[in-house]
Design an enzyme around this catalytic site. Structure first.
Site, PDB file in Angstrom:
ATOM      1  N   LYS A 103      43.973  28.769  39.778  1.00  0.00           N
ATOM      2  CA  LYS A 103      43.839  29.796  38.919  1.00  0.00           C
ATOM      3  C   LYS A 103      44.735  29.286  37.622  1.00  0.00           C
ATOM      4  O   LYS A 103      44.221  29.454  36.311  1.00  0.00           O
ATOM      5  CB  LYS A 103      44.494  31.002  39.192  1.00  0.00           C
ATOM      6  CG  LYS A 103      44.328  32.272  38.185  1.00  0.00           C
ATOM      7  CD  LYS A 103      45.004  33.575  38.938  1.00  0.00           C
ATOM      8  CE  LYS A 103      44.790  34.757  37.967  1.00  0.00           C
ATOM      9  NZ  LYS A 103      45.594  35.862  38.262  1.00  0.00           N
ATOM     10  N   GLU A 120      47.826  31.742  41.838  1.00  0.00           N
ATOM     11  CA  GLU A 120      47.211  33.003  42.691  1.00  0.00           C
ATOM     12  C   GLU A 120      45.931  32.678  43.300  1.00  0.00           C
ATOM     13  O   GLU A 120      45.549  33.865  44.057  1.00  0.00           O
ATOM     14  CB  GLU A 120      47.315  34.097  41.767  1.00  0.00           C
ATOM     15  CG  GLU A 120      48.716  34.621  41.334  1.00  0.00           C
ATOM     16  CD  GLU A 120      48.566  35.862  40.714  1.00  0.00           C
ATOM     17  OE1 GLU A 120      47.784  36.501  40.222  1.00  0.00           O
ATOM     18  OE2 GLU A 120      49.794  36.380  40.440  1.00  0.00           O
TER      19      GLU A 120
HETATM   20  C1  BGC Z   1      49.040  35.438  36.546  1.00  0.00           C
HETATM   21  C2  BGC Z   1      50.735  35.618  37.000  1.00  0.00           C
HETATM   22  C3  BGC Z   1      51.293  36.553  35.905  1.00  0.00           C
HETATM   23  C4  BGC Z   1      50.484  37.859  35.731  1.00  0.00           C
HETATM   24  C5  BGC Z   1      51.115  38.693  34.657  1.00  0.00           C
HETATM   25  C6  BGC Z   1      48.363  36.929  36.397  1.00  0.00           C
HETATM   26  O1  BGC Z   1      47.040  36.825  36.105  1.00  0.00           O
HETATM   27  O2  BGC Z   1      48.160  34.932  37.703  1.00  0.00           O
HETATM   28  O3  BGC Z   1      51.190  34.512  36.973  1.00  0.00           O
HETATM   29  O4  BGC Z   1      52.479  36.771  36.226  1.00  0.00           O
HETATM   30  O5  BGC Z   1      49.188  37.637  35.400  1.00  0.00           O
HETATM   31  O6  BGC Z   1      50.898  38.040  33.395  1.00  0.00           O
END
Ligand code: BGC
Length: 757
Positions: A598, A487
């Protein structure tokens, strides 16, 4: 393992000795109980110790309220509604008074306070001695369970023994609306600022039976709760304000013990379902006594641990962490094909109770190999929300196929930030990959015919519609403007992981149709008719798959997406530790301009599609991505650990595993209070099976390549595969395999075929 852990290292229990108010909210998550429908945080019975900031919580999986998302600047196609898990009425608390003094850990003299989560019994136990101001010593013991065998039932038991000095006790059991905790308004990962209160529909107290009905404000759910009290002392019950109360007053003399049991039933119905007010009461009334429920609970968990047996010799800290993780996953996973598993399970309100790709990419494999029926239920949930995914695809401009919501409870897209939400088109491929993984491990043709093939076709169609054959890229099939798992790099072209899952999805859809045509011709014909599958459609998916574009490597490094290597370097060492996670300290645009990750993304592609890369490529790319990844997401380290094992970086594999195995027990991300990190918990199981055990499925067969970290004497795990249960035991001098159940099967150990009988 460092000596700073809060809980002593025990193989089957998590024990907290003493009471630490400062850690109250974290331990409420750790001590949560659940059964896939009901989730109860590990709140103290007496509500809150004075001045503490408890997060009270009882949740029902799939039950949420919704509220329009208010955008400063809205635009076409933005998600319209928030869905937020509700904290429903509380029926687990108690009010206890001795000689006029109210039990409150912050104010009373309490000794030997202890809480124990027993992962074999499925019970939360608590005990302490209360020295009252009036000079009485009372030994208080409470037990709580959320039944794993009776979906709508929970129960509590209380014993108060008078050890010295007589006293007058007042006990109150009640049902009351939940106290809604306000989350941190600066943390985008929780539900701060949403109106989460419920309306009371009905309230009653009749003898030993207390009842409350609540209704969500907008989503149309009705929640009924009935609590039946069981005791042998005089009592009174009444409705006071918004509470149904059951009170008793009695004198306790030295040597006497008061026992009080309560069966609690929760039901929830959607707007189009008949209400269950009377039935809820009947269920609470007819519930077995506490001891009988304990026996059922134990039998259910014995069976679970028999299939999910995991063992590490020589490291109780890790063993505790692993079992804790499996236990909580088992408690949180939906069991009826309509409820999924939220990112925080049923342990807290972080991420608002939403389901993400976490389910398919991390959690599903755990159930595929330990409880295949539950894996099927998770996939049935995706089938159930397929109509919503079709609607979403149309809104997103796709004339065919389905696009799953990035985050949701009932299938509607709830991500208010599309760059790191809706743009994560890999969700479709993750679901498709999970269907394939389930199929390979179970060969469940019934599932494939009823649900699996349809999911594969509709998700594949979406990629077929999204991509195009780009002249710029030599006629290759490209997928532009998507966000991969990472992300911190959003709306990129040709994210490798996305293209890999899309390619697999396109192929799996064609294979599923061929399978049905050969083995279930009627289902095949029905599907072709219902989905209007053109005769040459499958062929067109294969062409796109064959020509899928992957950005070429530069000096052996694969860019995570077309532009990744052109972004500005941001050395990890230059970021102050207190600025993690970056998303809480830098504007998104600052992050997106940099060559920083990330979480595992390309590394996930290398792990999941290992046969497409050489060992040298894996080594080189591991080293590079290891140097640019912050692991700000808890979904990251387990994946790095798995690949590190594969490339022989055993120390690194071990370190990453260590950092994820006890992530919640040791509150390493400092947000365990909002709930436990389910995907990471699952990732640690995958680390043992796929990482240390080297387990892969190739051509329908199980392959292992086990290594034993020098820190352990040995380890063992079990996997269900095509109707068998196989146990793998690994020690420094080699591995052994045993077939515990099912017909003979051939497995491979470091490439060597072994016939297990
Ligand atoms: C992560 C995602 C994940 C979400 C829920 C986020 O911090 O980047 O990959 O799906 O958290 O766990």
């Amino acid at each position: 393992m460092s000596g700073t852990a809060r809980f002593p290292y025990e193989p089957w229990t998590v024990t907290e000795d003493g009471f630490q108010n400062a850690y109250l909210r974290e331990s409420e998550s750790v001590f949560a109980l659940g059964n896939g429908l009901i989730g109860m945080r590990g709140n103290l019975e007496e509500l809150d110790a004075s001045g503490s900031e408890s997060i009270q919580g009882t949740y029902l999986n799939g039950v949420f309220d919704s509220e329009p998302i208010v955008y400063g600047e809205s635009a076409y196609g933005y998600a319209k509604n928030h869905e937020t898990i509700c904290s429903v009425m509380d029926a687990k608390s108690l009010f206890i008074e001795a000689d006029g003094e109210t039990l409150d850990l912050g104010l009373c003299r309490v000794e030997a306070h202890r809480r124990v989560l027993d992962m074999r019994a499925g019970l939360l136990r608590r005990s302490f001695v209360w020295h009252t101001e009036s000079g009485c010593a009372l030994r208080v013991e409470t037990e709580r369970l959320v039944s794993l065998t009776r979906q709508e039932l929970a129960a509590t038991r209380l014993h108060i023994a008078c050890e010295s000095g007589a006293c007058t006790l007042r006990l109150m059991s009640f049902i009351a609306p939940a106290v809604i905790a306000q989350g941190d308004p600066n943390d985008p990962r929780n539900a701060a600022g949403k109106d989460r209160s419920l309306r009371i529909g009905a309230l009653s107290a009749e003898g030993t039976l207390l009842r409350m009905q609540q209704k969500t404000k907008r989503s149309g759910f009705t929640i009924n709760c009935a609590a039946e009290q069981r005791c042998s002392f005089p009592y009174a019950s009444s409705v006071t304000g918004e509470r149904a109360e059951f009170t008793a007053e009695l004198t306790l003399n030295p040597g006497e013990t008061l026992t009080f049991e309560r069966s609690i039933c929760y039901t929830a119905t959607a707007a189009d379902e008949p209400d269950r007010w009377e039935e809820t009461a009947a269920l609470a009334r007819s519930a077995p006594a506490f001891d009988a429920l304990c026996a059922e609970q134990r039998a259910c968990l014995d069976a679970f641990w028999d299939r999910a047996g995991i063992d590490i010799e020589g490291d109780d800290a890790l063993l505790q962490g692993l079992r804790f993780n499996l236990f909580h996953l088992f408690q949180s996973v939906g069991r009826d094909g309509r409820r999924n598993i939220a990112a925080k399970g049923l342990t807290g309100e972080g991420y608002e109770g939403h389901t993400f790709w976490d389910t398919e990419a991390y959690i599903l494999p755990v159930f595929v190999y330990t409880e295949p029926t539950l894996a099927r239920r998770l996939l049935e949930y995706r089938y159930a929300i397929l109509p919503r995914a079709r609607e979403r695809a149309r809104i997103m401009g796709h004339s065919r196929g389905a696009l799953y919501a990035w985050r949701t409870i009932d299938g509607e897209e709830c991500s208010a930030y599309f760059p790191a939400g809706t743009a994560q088109y890999h969700i479709n491929g993750d679901v498709a990959h999970a269907v394939r993984e389930y199929w390979q491990a179970t060969e469940d043709l019934d599932f494939m015919a009823r649900c699996g093939a349809e999911i594969l076709v509709e998700t594949a169609r979406l990629y077929a519609d999204l991509g195009f054959f780009s002249a710029e890229k030599g006629g290759r099939f490209v997928l532009n403007c998507v966000t991969g798992p990472d992300e911190y790099n959003v709306m990129v072209n040709n994210n490798v992981y996305t293209n890999r899952v899309a390619e697999e999805n396109l192929r799996s859809a064609a294979e599923a149709l061929a399978l049905l045509r050969a083995r279930c011709p009627e289902d095949y014909a029905r599907l072709c008719r219902e989905l209007a599958i053109a005769p040459d459609e499958a062929e067109s998916w294969l062409v796109a798959a064959d020509r899928m574009y992957y950005p070429p490597s530069r000096d052996g490094i694969f860019p995570q997406d077309d532009g990744f290597l052109d972004r500005k370097p941001w050395p990890l060492a230059s970021i102050p530790p207190e600025n993690h996670p970056l998303l809480m300290h830098y504007h998104g645009l600052v992050i997106y301009r940099h060559m920083i990750c990330k979480q595992a993304d390309l590394i996930l592609a290398l792990t999941q599609y290992g046969e497409r890369y050489t060992l040298e490529e894996k080594k080189k790319n591991f080293a590079f991505y290891d140097s640019v990844t912050t692991h700000d997401s808890s979904l990251s380290m387990a994946v790095f650990s798995i690949l590190a094992n594969e490339i022989g970086e055993y120390e690194t594999a071990y370190d990453y595993f260590m950092s994820s195995a006890r992530l919640d027990l040791d509150d390493m991300h400092r947000n365990t209070k909002d709930g436990l990190h389910m995907a990471n918990m699952a990732g640690t199981f995958n680390c043992v099976t796929r990482g240390f055990g080297g387990m892969r499925v190739r051509d329908g067969a199980l392959h292992f390549a086990p290594v034993c970290p020098p820190q352990w004497q040995g380890y063992a795990f079990r996997v269900c595969f095509r109707g068998r249960v196989i146990e793998v035991r690994v020690r420094a001098d080699g591995a052994s395999y045993a077939l515990l159940r099912g017909e003979a099967i051939t497995v491979f150990s470091d490439g060597e075929a072994l016939e297990l009988k």
